[in-house]
Design a protein around this motif. Structure first.
Motif, PDB file in Angstrom:
ATOM      1  N   THR A  43       0.823  -1.210   0.000  1.00 14.53           N
ATOM      2  CA  THR A  43       0.000   0.000   0.000  1.00 14.53           C
ATOM      3  C   THR A  43       0.861   1.267   0.000  1.00 14.53           C
ATOM      4  OG1 THR A  43      -0.213  -0.044   2.413  1.00 14.53           O
ATOM      5  CG2 THR A  43      -1.970  -1.098   1.122  1.00 14.53           C
ATOM      6  N   ILE A  44       1.934   1.262   0.758  1.00 15.56           N
ATOM      7  CA  ILE A  44       2.814   2.432   0.813  1.00 15.56           C
ATOM      8  C   ILE A  44       3.500   2.633  -0.534  1.00 15.56           C
ATOM      9  CG2 ILE A  44       4.838   3.443   1.946  1.00 15.56           C
ATOM     10  CD1 ILE A  44       2.285   3.346   3.678  1.00 15.56           C
ATOM     11  N   ASP A  45       3.911   1.537  -1.167  1.00  8.60           N
ATOM     12  CA  ASP A  45       4.579   1.643  -2.466  1.00  8.60           C
ATOM     13  C   ASP A  45       3.638   2.197  -3.537  1.00  8.60           C
ATOM     14  OD1 ASP A  45       6.848   0.553  -1.314  1.00  8.60           O
ATOM     15  OD2 ASP A  45       6.216  -1.495  -1.775  1.00  8.60           O
ATOM     16  N   LEU A  46       2.416   1.714  -3.559  1.00 12.02           N
ATOM     17  CA  LEU A  46       1.449   2.209  -4.530  1.00 12.02           C
ATOM     18  C   LEU A  46       1.064   3.663  -4.228  1.00 12.02           C
ATOM     19  CD1 LEU A  46       0.144   1.133  -7.046  1.00 12.02           C
ATOM     20  CD2 LEU A  46      -1.763   0.325  -5.661  1.00 12.02           C
ATOM     21  N   ALA A  47       0.972   3.994  -2.948  1.00 13.52           N
ATOM     22  CA  ALA A  47       0.682   5.374  -2.559  1.00 13.52           C
ATOM     23  C   ALA A  47       1.802   6.304  -3.018  1.00 13.52           C
ATOM     24  CB  ALA A  47       0.496   5.478  -1.049  1.00 13.52           C
ATOM     25  N   THR A  48       3.036   5.826  -3.003  1.00 13.49           N
ATOM     26  CA  THR A  48       4.169   6.620  -3.483  1.00 13.49           C
ATOM     27  C   THR A  48       4.028   6.913  -4.976  1.00 13.49           C
ATOM     28  OG1 THR A  48       5.594   5.610  -1.810  1.00 13.49           O
ATOM     29  CG2 THR A  48       6.683   6.667  -3.669  1.00 13.49           C
ATOM     30  N   CYS A  49       3.586   5.930  -5.728  1.00 15.73           N
ATOM     31  CA  CYS A  49       3.355   6.123  -7.165  1.00 15.73           C
ATOM     32  C   CYS A  49       2.258   7.166  -7.386  1.00 15.73           C
ATOM     33  CB  CYS A  49       2.967   4.798  -7.811  1.00 15.73           C
ATOM     34  SG  CYS A  49       2.591   4.922  -9.574  1.00 15.73           S
ATOM     35  N   PHE A  50       1.160   7.055  -6.670  1.00 14.31           N
ATOM     36  CA  PHE A  50       0.075   8.024  -6.807  1.00 14.31           C
ATOM     37  C   PHE A  50       0.522   9.417  -6.369  1.00 14.31           C
ATOM     38  CE2 PHE A  50      -3.106   4.366  -6.283  1.00 14.31           C
ATOM     39  CZ  PHE A  50      -3.198   4.205  -7.655  1.00 14.31           C
ATOM     40  N   PHE A  51       1.380   9.468  -5.362  1.00 18.06           N
ATOM     41  CA  PHE A  51       1.901  10.752  -4.888  1.00 18.06           C
ATOM     42  C   PHE A  51       2.722  11.441  -5.978  1.00 18.06           C
ATOM     43  CE2 PHE A  51       5.252  13.236  -2.724  1.00 18.06           C
ATOM     44  CZ  PHE A  51       4.448  14.156  -2.073  1.00 18.06           C
ATOM     45  N   ALA A  52       3.566  10.678  -6.663  1.00 18.12           N
ATOM     46  CA  ALA A  52       4.381  11.258  -7.736  1.00 18.12           C
ATOM     47  C   ALA A  52       3.492  11.844  -8.824  1.00 18.12           C
ATOM     48  CB  ALA A  52       5.315  10.193  -8.323  1.00 18.12           C
ATOM     49  N   TRP A  53       2.503  11.089  -9.256  1.00 18.60           N
ATOM     50  CA  TRP A  53       1.599  11.579 -10.298  1.00 18.60           C
ATOM     51  C   TRP A  53       0.802  12.778  -9.806  1.00 18.60           C
ATOM     52  CZ3 TRP A  53       1.125  10.691 -15.380  1.00 18.60           C
ATOM     53  CH2 TRP A  53       1.842   9.604 -15.902  1.00 18.60           C
ATOM     54  N   GLY A  54       0.277  12.682  -8.597  1.00 20.05           N
ATOM     55  CA  GLY A  54      -0.514  13.780  -8.041  1.00 20.05           C
ATOM     56  C   GLY A  54       0.291  15.059  -7.882  1.00 20.05           C
ATOM     57  N   CYS A  55       1.546  14.938  -7.461  1.00 19.05           N
ATOM     58  CA  CYS A  55       2.396  16.119  -7.278  1.00 19.05           C
ATOM     59  C   CYS A  55       2.630  16.854  -8.589  1.00 19.05           C
ATOM     60  CB  CYS A  55       3.737  15.730  -6.660  1.00 19.05           C
ATOM     61  SG  CYS A  55       3.648  15.489  -4.899  1.00 19.05           S
ATOM     62  N   PHE A  56       2.964  16.123  -9.637  1.00 19.25           N
ATOM     63  CA  PHE A  56       3.231  16.778 -10.917  1.00 19.25           C
ATOM     64  C   PHE A  56       1.970  17.413 -11.494  1.00 19.25           C
ATOM     65  CE2 PHE A  56       7.240  14.390 -11.052  1.00 19.25           C
ATOM     66  CZ  PHE A  56       8.081  15.416 -11.432  1.00 19.25           C
ATOM     67  N   LEU A  57       0.846  16.732 -11.385  1.00 19.82           N
ATOM     68  CA  LEU A  57      -0.397  17.299 -11.898  1.00 19.82           C
ATOM     69  C   LEU A  57      -0.805  18.537 -11.102  1.00 19.82           C
ATOM     70  CD1 LEU A  57      -2.430  14.036 -12.633  1.00 19.82           C
ATOM     71  CD2 LEU A  57      -1.229  15.503 -14.273  1.00 19.82           C
ATOM     72  N   CYS A  58      -0.661  18.462  -9.783  1.00 16.61           N
ATOM     73  CA  CYS A  58      -0.992  19.620  -8.946  1.00 16.61           C
ATOM     74  C   CYS A  58      -0.030  20.782  -9.180  1.00 16.61           C
ATOM     75  CB  CYS A  58      -0.991  19.229  -7.470  1.00 16.61           C
ATOM     76  SG  CYS A  58      -2.406  18.205  -7.006  1.00 16.61           S
TER      77      CYS A  58
END
Length: 164
Positions: A43-58
């Motif tokens: 879960t933490i690893d997948l959350a890290t992936c979503f965080f990377a995508w979310g950060c760039f989009l934001c």
């Protein structure tokens, strides 16, 4: 063209929000599972992936809305044309940097395509590194749009960050 741009901006905002909500949900789920004695390390690893995508989009959304932090001491003390020239120089440097990041991110995504993400079988590390390329491309489009506004002296695009 304006409708397409508006649709893409809306999709970008929905994706950014979805990725950030999924990140929070995964971290929460992982914490609950750990508390119950059945840790879900992925879960933490997948959350890290979503965080990377979310950060760039934001970051692109914030750049487009002129909501990034800025220090305006120098531009505000310059005459309007000099402030505009300085903004154009800054945007040119930003565009050059983003162009390099797109190039380097593409190479990184290509070289990491065979690597699995955090040992999760079937998930390539390129899914994470592609966020660099996509995010930088979106930021570059926004930067170029702002540069065109500066050259045309449009009020919204041409104003120096934080200035009325």
């Amino acid at each position: 063209m304006a409708k397409l741009a508006s649709l893409l901006r809306r999709i970008e905002a929905i994706l950014a929000g979805t990725f950030l909500l999924l990140m929070v949900a995964l971290i929460f789920t992982g914490g609950i599972a750990r508390m119950l004695g059945h840790p879900l390390n992925w879960t933490i690893d997948l959350a890290t992936c979503f965080f990377a995508w979310g950060c760039f989009l934001c970051a692109d959304i914030a750049w487009r809305r002129d909501a990034l932090m800025s220090i305006n001491l120098v531009p505000n003390s310059l005459p309007p044309r000099a402030a505009q020239a300085l903004a154009l120089i800054n945007h040119t440097i930003i565009a050059g940097f983003l162009g390099y990041v797109i190039y380097a991110g593409t190479l990184l995504s290509w070289t990491s395509r065979a690597r699995s993400f955090q040992g999760i079988p079937g998930v390539s590390y390129s899914w994470v590194t592609a966020s660099i390329v996509v995010g930088s491309a979106l930021l570059l489009v926004t930067t170029l749009h702002r540069m065109v506004g500066l050259v045309r002296q449009e009020p919204d695009a041409a104003r120096v960050s934080g200035s009325p």
